[in-house]
Write an enzyme that holds these catalytic residues in place. Sequence first.
Site, PDB file in Angstrom:
ATOM      1  N   CYS A 161      -2.059   5.277   0.530  1.00 38.70           N
ATOM      2  CA  CYS A 161      -2.948   5.926   1.490  1.00 38.70           C
ATOM      3  C   CYS A 161      -2.568   7.403   1.636  1.00 38.70           C
ATOM      4  O   CYS A 161      -1.470   7.731   2.070  1.00 38.70           O
ATOM      5  CB  CYS A 161      -2.854   5.212   2.826  1.00 38.70           C
ATOM      6  SG  CYS A 161      -4.280   5.524   3.839  1.00 38.70           S
ATOM      7  N   ASN A 187       0.843  -1.185   0.000  1.00 35.91           N
ATOM      8  CA  ASN A 187       0.000   0.000   0.000  1.00 35.91           C
ATOM      9  C   ASN A 187       0.881   1.239   0.000  1.00 35.91           C
ATOM     10  O   ASN A 187       1.336   1.692   1.037  1.00 35.91           O
ATOM     11  CB  ASN A 187      -0.933  -0.027   1.219  1.00 35.91           C
ATOM     12  CG  ASN A 187      -1.841   1.190   1.292  1.00 35.91           C
ATOM     13  OD1 ASN A 187      -1.650   2.151   0.551  1.00 35.91           O
ATOM     14  ND2 ASN A 187      -2.809   1.146   2.177  1.00 35.91           N
ATOM     15  N   CYS A 242     -38.417  19.946 -25.291  1.00 38.47           N
ATOM     16  CA  CYS A 242     -37.913  20.614 -24.088  1.00 38.47           C
ATOM     17  C   CYS A 242     -36.961  21.757 -24.437  1.00 38.47           C
ATOM     18  O   CYS A 242     -36.722  22.640 -23.636  1.00 38.47           O
ATOM     19  CB  CYS A 242     -37.209  19.609 -23.186  1.00 38.47           C
ATOM     20  SG  CYS A 242     -35.685  18.965 -23.899  1.00 38.47           S
ATOM     21  N   CYS A 265     -31.580  21.279 -26.053  1.00 33.86           N
ATOM     22  CA  CYS A 265     -30.523  21.262 -27.061  1.00 33.86           C
ATOM     23  C   CYS A 265     -30.366  22.653 -27.661  1.00 33.86           C
ATOM     24  O   CYS A 265     -29.255  23.119 -27.929  1.00 33.86           O
ATOM     25  CB  CYS A 265     -30.842  20.255 -28.159  1.00 33.86           C
ATOM     26  SG  CYS A 265     -32.425  20.554 -28.968  1.00 33.86           S
ATOM     27  N   CYS A 278     -19.986  18.594 -32.024  1.00 35.23           N
ATOM     28  CA  CYS A 278     -19.356  18.506 -30.705  1.00 35.23           C
ATOM     29  C   CYS A 278     -20.049  17.517 -29.778  1.00 35.23           C
ATOM     30  O   CYS A 278     -19.503  17.143 -28.758  1.00 35.23           O
ATOM     31  CB  CYS A 278     -19.300  19.883 -30.063  1.00 35.23           C
ATOM     32  SG  CYS A 278     -20.915  20.477 -29.506  1.00 35.23           S
TER      33      CYS A 278
HETATM   34  C1  LIG Z   1     -13.046   3.679   4.111  1.00 32.74           C
HETATM   35  C2  LIG Z   1     -11.938   3.253   3.191  1.00 32.74           C
HETATM   36  C3  LIG Z   1     -10.781   2.704   3.700  1.00 32.74           C
HETATM   37  C4  LIG Z   1      -9.794   2.313   2.855  1.00 32.74           C
HETATM   38  N1  LIG Z   1      -8.677   1.724   3.392  1.00 32.74           N
HETATM   39  C5  LIG Z   1      -7.698   1.272   2.550  1.00 32.74           C
HETATM   40  C6  LIG Z   1      -6.605   0.583   3.049  1.00 32.74           C
HETATM   41  O1  LIG Z   1      -6.479   0.356   4.253  1.00 32.74           O
HETATM   42  N2  LIG Z   1      -5.660   0.153   2.196  1.00 32.74           N
HETATM   43  C7  LIG Z   1      -5.748   0.374   0.859  1.00 32.74           C
HETATM   44  O2  LIG Z   1      -4.863  -0.049   0.116  1.00 32.74           O
HETATM   45  N3  LIG Z   1      -6.806   1.032   0.338  1.00 32.74           N
HETATM   46  C8  LIG Z   1      -7.789   1.480   1.159  1.00 32.74           C
HETATM   47  N4  LIG Z   1      -8.878   2.095   0.619  1.00 32.74           N
HETATM   48  C9  LIG Z   1      -8.949   2.323  -0.844  1.00 32.74           C
HETATM   49  C10 LIG Z   1      -9.748   1.217  -1.580  1.00 32.74           C
HETATM   50  O3  LIG Z   1      -9.090  -0.018  -1.460  1.00 32.74           O
HETATM   51  C11 LIG Z   1      -9.896   1.500  -3.076  1.00 32.74           C
HETATM   52  O4  LIG Z   1      -8.625   1.627  -3.639  1.00 32.74           O
HETATM   53  C12 LIG Z   1     -10.667   2.776  -3.352  1.00 32.74           C
HETATM   54  O5  LIG Z   1     -11.724   2.904  -2.448  1.00 32.74           O
HETATM   55  C13 LIG Z   1     -11.188   2.837  -4.789  1.00 32.74           C
HETATM   56  O6  LIG Z   1     -12.122   1.848  -5.091  1.00 32.74           O
HETATM   57  P1  LIG Z   1     -13.719   2.069  -5.103  1.00 32.74           P
HETATM   58  O7  LIG Z   1     -14.004   3.209  -6.012  1.00 32.74           O
HETATM   59  O8  LIG Z   1     -14.309   0.749  -5.531  1.00 32.74           O
HETATM   60  O9  LIG Z   1     -14.102   2.407  -3.681  1.00 32.74           O
HETATM   61  C14 LIG Z   1      -9.905   2.491   1.466  1.00 32.74           C
HETATM   62  C15 LIG Z   1     -11.051   3.047   0.973  1.00 32.74           C
HETATM   63  C16 LIG Z   1     -12.086   3.416   1.807  1.00 32.74           C
HETATM   64  C17 LIG Z   1     -13.331   4.001   1.231  1.00 32.74           C
HETATM   65  S1  SF4 Z   2     -34.197  17.234 -29.594  1.00 31.00           S
HETATM   66 FE1  SF4 Z   2     -33.911  19.016 -28.291  1.00 31.00          FE
HETATM   67  S2  SF4 Z   2     -35.991  19.727 -27.879  1.00 31.00           S
HETATM   68 FE2  SF4 Z   2     -36.174  17.654 -28.673  1.00 31.00          FE
HETATM   69  S3  SF4 Z   2     -36.214  16.375 -26.853  1.00 31.00           S
HETATM   70 FE3  SF4 Z   2     -34.074  16.486 -27.501  1.00 31.00          FE
HETATM   71  S4  SF4 Z   2     -33.205  18.184 -26.347  1.00 31.00           S
HETATM   72 FE4  SF4 Z   2     -35.433  18.359 -26.184  1.00 31.00          FE
HETATM   73  S1  SF4 Z   3     -22.508  22.311 -32.607  1.00 33.39           S
HETATM   74 FE1  SF4 Z   3     -22.632  20.758 -31.032  1.00 33.39          FE
HETATM   75  S2  SF4 Z   3     -24.424  21.322 -29.829  1.00 33.39           S
HETATM   76 FE2  SF4 Z   3     -24.550  22.482 -31.744  1.00 33.39          FE
HETATM   77  S3  SF4 Z   3     -25.811  21.174 -33.071  1.00 33.39           S
HETATM   78 FE3  SF4 Z   3     -23.705  20.645 -33.507  1.00 33.39          FE
HETATM   79  S4  SF4 Z   3     -23.286  18.896 -32.144  1.00 33.39           S
HETATM   80 FE4  SF4 Z   3     -25.135  19.867 -31.389  1.00 33.39          FE
END
Ligand SMILES: Cc1cc2nc3c(=O)[nH]c(=O)nc-3n(C[C@H](O)[C@H](O)[C@H](O)COP(=O)(O)O)c2cc1C
Ligand code: SF4
Ligand code: SF4
Lengths: 450, 474
Positions: B139, B136, B349, B352, B426
């Site tokens: 942390c 580890n 709506c 867009c 985009c």
């Molecule tokens: C409350 C908590 C305690 C943790 N303790 C440890 C630990 O002791 N050792 C470790 O390597 N990682 C620890 N982690 C990190 C987790 O192992 C993991 O890497 C991280 O939460 C990301 O995964 P997730 O998004 O599934 O939660 C901890 C995480 C949490 C939330």
């Molecule tokens: S196309 Fe535009 S107006 Fe029609 S549902 Fe989608 S976001 Fe709303």
């Molecule tokens: S410029 Fe972007 S937001 Fe505007 S119509 Fe084209 S893809 Fe949609």
Amino acid sequence: MSERVSFHQQIAIDSELANRFGDLHPPFDKQAAVTEANRCLYCFDAPCTVACPTHIDVPSFIKKITTGNLAGSARTILDANILGGSCARACPVDVLCEGACVMHRYNKQPIEIARLQRFAVDALHESGASLPFEPGADTGLSVALVGAGPASLACAAELRRRGIRATLYDARPLPGGLNTYGVAEYKLPLVESLREIEMLAQLGVDFNFETIVDFLKLAELEHNHDAIFLGIGLGAIHQLGIAGEQLPGVTNALDLIAAYKSGSLTTVPARVVVVGAGNTAIDAAIAAVRLGATDVHIVYRRGQEQMSAFTFEYEHAKSEGVKFLWHVQPTAIRGVQGVEGLELIRLVSSEDGSIVEESSSKFLLAADLVVLSIGQAAHASFLTEYGEGLSKIQLERGRILIDRTTGQTSSPKFFAGGDCTNGGREVVDAVADGKRAGIGIAAWLEARHV
Amino acid sequence: MSRPNPTLETTFCGIRCLNPFWLASAPPTNCGEQIMRAFDAGWGGAVWKTIGEPITNVSSRYSSIDWEGRRMMGFNNIELISDRPIEVNLQEIAEVKRRYPKHVVIASLMVESKRETWHDIVQRAEDTGADGLELNFGCPHGMSERGMGSAVGQVPEYCEQITGWVKEKARTPVIVKLTPNISDIRIPARAAKRGGADALSAINTINSITGIDLDTFQPSPNVDGKSSHGGYCGPAVKPIALNMVQQVQSDPASALPLSGIGGIGSWRDAAEFILLGCGTVQVCTAAMHYGYRIVEDMQDGLLGWMAEKGFSTLDDFRGLSLPNVVEWKQLNLNYQIVARIHEDLCIGCQLCYTACWDGAHQCIHLDRNLPVPDTTRTPSMVEANSARHISTTPIPKLDAGDLGRTNAVTPLERIPRVDEHHCVGCNLCSLVCPVENCISMERIDKDLPFESWEERTAKGVIPPGAREVMSTNT
Ligand SMILES: Cc1cc2nc3c(=O)[nH]c(=O)nc-3n(C[C@H](O)[C@H](O)[C@H](O)COP(=O)(O)O)c2cc1C
Ligand code: SF4
Ligand code: SF4
Ligand code: SF4
């Protein structure tokens, strides 16, 4: 000066009533609200905003819920709709904002806009904060508003925010009009309506209750104010014009709803018949069920397709146990001391498409209470009775004719909005009318007085 | 065609594995009882929670990032190595190996940077019957302040030297676990390889501060009002981990058997790591989030996919994507795509539209219902105009013959249109579109031969016919 008692503290909440008329759509809790708010796509130029008669910026207020900015969210709502809390409960959203939500087209549930709106406004109330708006600098102008229903309230809010005094006059003891007295309790509880209106008092709106505005009073108002707004709603419920209508046990839907909401009516007899099939008729029928009736019928002279109630209201009524009789026409109300039954005759369409009575098809529907809900008269009489001053105001089929964008009537000093101009629609339409009129009055006064 | 009957059995730097799914060294591998339950659930191996001189942990020690209602998209910890005595850990390893001889148990080690100390721990760890050792060097918190963990991993000389010491003694394979907290992961990887490592694992956690409480102004995780930088992991780190895996695997001086780690939560993630050359994968956050049971779908899903693709072993597809990651200068400049909106799927709506105007190249327009296209209207002009004409709105049901209820088809004016001449391809609009397949990116290049920047500059000229990116609104 004695301390004002806020509107919602003036009423006693009956817990029995609260139980029977529990929320139709329970409120969101925080986590559910945020999850729901995150479903909203935040559409550009959003269709829900267009579909809302007051044009609340829906995507903006929903976005603010996702970030926890609840005060900002409520502000966005109330800025467009000062009665946003009541509307969130009372609006037929399926045909308004939620009906327009693009999510329908994605085979998904629309965003629950109304419940989110209620969540944001309720949070503002719970936080104890005041209305997030300030009255404008005093312009010295003043407007009288006749009727204290949603149209006048919305109009008053716009005027106050522009520094114009707003004085309301209403015949009832509490403000809100149909919001307070006319919307079914399981949608909009009386206390919620009053709580929201309380905020308008904080904005400096003046209220005069139990004041009948008659000819003299109106002349006085016209003399003392720079403009008048008429938010007088509709007049009396129509009569059937048949025998027995004056018997005890005959009432109308609006009186029934107002009576149970204000607590003067707590129970009804077992058999109730409601005549008419609009949304108000449905509200009355459901109220009858919840007030203890065991046998509730709605009778209507036409068919299910022609009824004016929304489909979801109809479905709701059926689920509450209300029974429907179509194509029947009341011919008499029977009874001696009080109502005993409603005499009905069946109707059929004739060759030429008109509806005719089917001969010898009369029958009696037993009833202890008959509730009429067959439309309301417009307030035309109010205007014509008083001759002179008001006769300048043009009417059309009993409705006050206005310019829809400003609320101005044909008599420039008079503006109007809500049911007396549209013949009876949703609360939110009245609010939209009032809001436009408030802006319109301010603009008109400015153009004239500055 | 006969259906292949794929297997997940594999060999990693000489260690036989029932399947490539290992639990990473972390809380899920803290003790023997846990690891035996994990093996029962289907995990093929476990890297024991790092063993060293027992330490004292703080409380609290975890914090996380939620994203739009999903919990723990990114996870952070300020935990140290095992807080249990070395002897107890070693006894339990021996017990687990005795009861589960076919499952892989790797001892993760971290001790003082002294040769004798390493020799001693290596000897004792291997005496338990462990299948391999993981060093580890990653942390990032606490241990580094004591001259261990990432204090080693970040200095190639130490990395090489300590790996060397371990190799002097070790009889089992030695895996060096790399820290991502370094500008080029290949530097410590190469050092480990020079030191004689048999394999690598990557990545450990990434230095992070997950957030600040806006009421108290205190960072999280909160230890009596203060915090410390912690290690980031979980779904949010997968793209970073994949990049680092690719870097190591495509560098001949660092490439070794690699155990992929970082944001793996499903068979799909695992398949991606293997396609970039990993031999096994390690999982921490996903197991902490959902428990050991997630491995069932990992095995089942990967086998299903292998059968569908016609792979019978992991080696059949290991590293297949590596040749597809090249340097930018080797990309084909003559490949051109443009966005196409499928009107039948569009829900209107307009995300867009506003995304292309504000975030890309201003080539999506709302002018389908105009007689003459108006490509100059900006989103704010559209909004201002719409605000004007909605000042009074009809109620759909009452005014406009049920208008509001027929939502089946999107009104033409709400369906945006792409100006293909200006689209630079985009992808932005297709990324923001909420409806699957509604915007497709379509190839429009006119069979021009492949040409990269590298080739173009080698020729010294910009050849005619190459399509230049145009400025918009010209
Ligand atoms: C409350 C908590 C305690 C943790 N303790 C440890 C630990 O002791 N050792 C470790 O390597 N990682 C620890 N982690 C990190 C987790 O192992 C993991 O890497 C991280 O939460 C990301 O995964 P997730 O998004 O599934 O939660 C901890 C995480 C949490 C939330
Ligand atoms: S196309 Fe535009 S107006 Fe029609 S549902 Fe989608 S976001 Fe709303
Ligand atoms: S410029 Fe972007 S937001 Fe505007 S119509 Fe084209 S893809 Fe949609
Ligand atoms: S239409 Fe629906 S998804 Fe779009 S902004 Fe309104 S509520 Fe959100």
